[in-house]
Design a protein around this motif. Structure first.
Motif, PDB file in Angstrom:
ATOM      1  N   ALA A 193      54.776  12.297  36.339  1.00  0.00           N
ATOM      2  CA  ALA A 193      53.317  12.180  36.348  1.00  0.00           C
ATOM      3  C   ALA A 193      52.734  12.658  37.674  1.00  0.00           C
ATOM      4  CB  ALA A 193      52.913  10.734  36.080  1.00  0.00           C
ATOM      5  N   ALA A 194      53.362  12.232  38.790  1.00  0.00           N
ATOM      6  CA  ALA A 194      52.869  12.636  40.106  1.00  0.00           C
ATOM      7  C   ALA A 194      53.049  14.139  40.326  1.00  0.00           C
ATOM      8  CB  ALA A 194      53.601  11.863  41.199  1.00  0.00           C
ATOM      9  N   GLY A 196      53.231  16.499  37.951  1.00  0.00           N
ATOM     10  CA  GLY A 196      52.284  17.189  37.084  1.00  0.00           C
ATOM     11  C   GLY A 196      50.871  17.129  37.617  1.00  0.00           C
ATOM     12  N   HIS A 197      50.476  15.968  38.135  1.00  0.00           N
ATOM     13  CA  HIS A 197      49.128  15.826  38.690  1.00  0.00           C
ATOM     14  C   HIS A 197      48.947  16.733  39.906  1.00  0.00           C
ATOM     15  CE1 HIS A 197      46.006  13.958  41.259  1.00  0.00           C
ATOM     16  NE2 HIS A 197      45.408  13.741  40.096  1.00  0.00           N
TER      17      HIS A 197
END
Length: 296
Positions: A193-194, A196-197
């Protein structure tokens, strides 16, 4: 050395010294290992245009694992954990001291007395820096920078032992070993998630920092450096690296307002003096031998 080459060497030192502040700037928006993946992914775009070093690929990748993967992975992580960029530029020069020790142990090289004196001063200077780093500098960040210096030194010894030609070709081709392991490690440590963000929300600062570190610090810096080493003795070129810490400290002060404690500055001065003796020791010994031969 002609004036134009002196100025070129000074330009490289400015690029490399300011690099610490630029890395720190980019790390505000991107996790450290992902940021390093971006840097060396961009470096690899030059692969079709740079001849492969005349050495086995495994040797080239071994150098890359130490000099790029290990050194910069630890450096970027230390900066992300709070290591001030100016202080980082100082401590990383410990690599010259560690290189002398490793070369003596692994390659059987015989350092001059001045170089051993430089090693001792460098170790003392590092201890003073550690004691005077101030409460705002995490000890783990300092340890990681020391690890980065050791990794760089291991790369130096590998270059000598494996007889891998240095320069731009080695910088680019050894980068093959960097992006995928670091991307995988970033996914594990930072989480998908980190990652991708960060990739979907890249700021202008992150892009500019990546371009600077990949193009100016790596490709342009090492391109000029390699040309200087091809046309001048290493003993005339290598001492210019002593300008990196002052440039790094000045850049950190001007851009980020970083101020080192007096104790850290004193320890840094001892460390740089030690590095100076390590770098200049062979040259001084050669000059003494020549003078002795002339007068004897």
């Amino acid at each position: 050395m002609p004036l134009k080459d002196v100025l070129a060497a000074c330009l490289v030192m400015v690029l490399w010294g300011a690099n610490f502040v630029v890395i720190d700037w980019g790390l505000r928006d991107v996790p450290p290992l992902l940021f390093l993946t971006m840097r060396f992914g961009l470096v690899l775009l030059a692969l079709p245009f740079v001849p492969r070093p005349d050495a086995p690929l495994r040797s080239v990748l071994a150098v890359g694992a130490a000099m790029s993967l290990g050194q910069f992975g630890l450096l970027y992580t230390a900066l992300a954990l709070g290591m001030p960029p100016g202080l980082a530029s100082l401590v990383l020069q410990l690599q010259a001291v560690v290189t002398v020790v490793l070369a003596a142990a692994v390659l059987g090289e015989r350092p001059a007395l001045l170089q051993w004196t430089g090693v001792a001063l460098g170790v003392v200077g590092l201890g003073v820096v550690a004691l005077g780093r101030g409460g705002h500098v995490p000890l783990v960040a300092l340890v990681l920078i020391v690890g980065a210096a050791v990794s760089w030194a291991v790369g130096n010894v590998l270059v000598r032992r494996l007889e891998v030609p240095g320069g731009l070709g080695l910088t680019v081709w050894s980068a093959l070993v960097v992006p995928l392991p670091l991307l995988a490690l970033s996914l594990v440590l930072d989480g998908p998630a980190a990652v991708g963000h960060a990739l979907t929300q890249l700021t202008p600062a992150a892009w500019l920092s990546t371009l600077y570190t990949a193009v100016l610090a790596s490709l342009v810096g090492y391109g000029i450096w390699n040309r200087l080493l091809q046309h001048h003795p290493a003993s005339e070129v290598a001492p210019f690296t002593l300008l990196v810490p002052p440039v790094g400290i000045a850049a950190a002060w001007l851009v980020a307002g970083e101020r080192l404690t007096p104790t850290a500055l004193g320890g840094g001065a001892l460390l740089v003096l030690g590095v100076a003796l390590v770098v200049l020791g062979p040259r001084v010994r050669a000059a003494v031998r020549v003078r002795t031969g002339l007068t004897g």
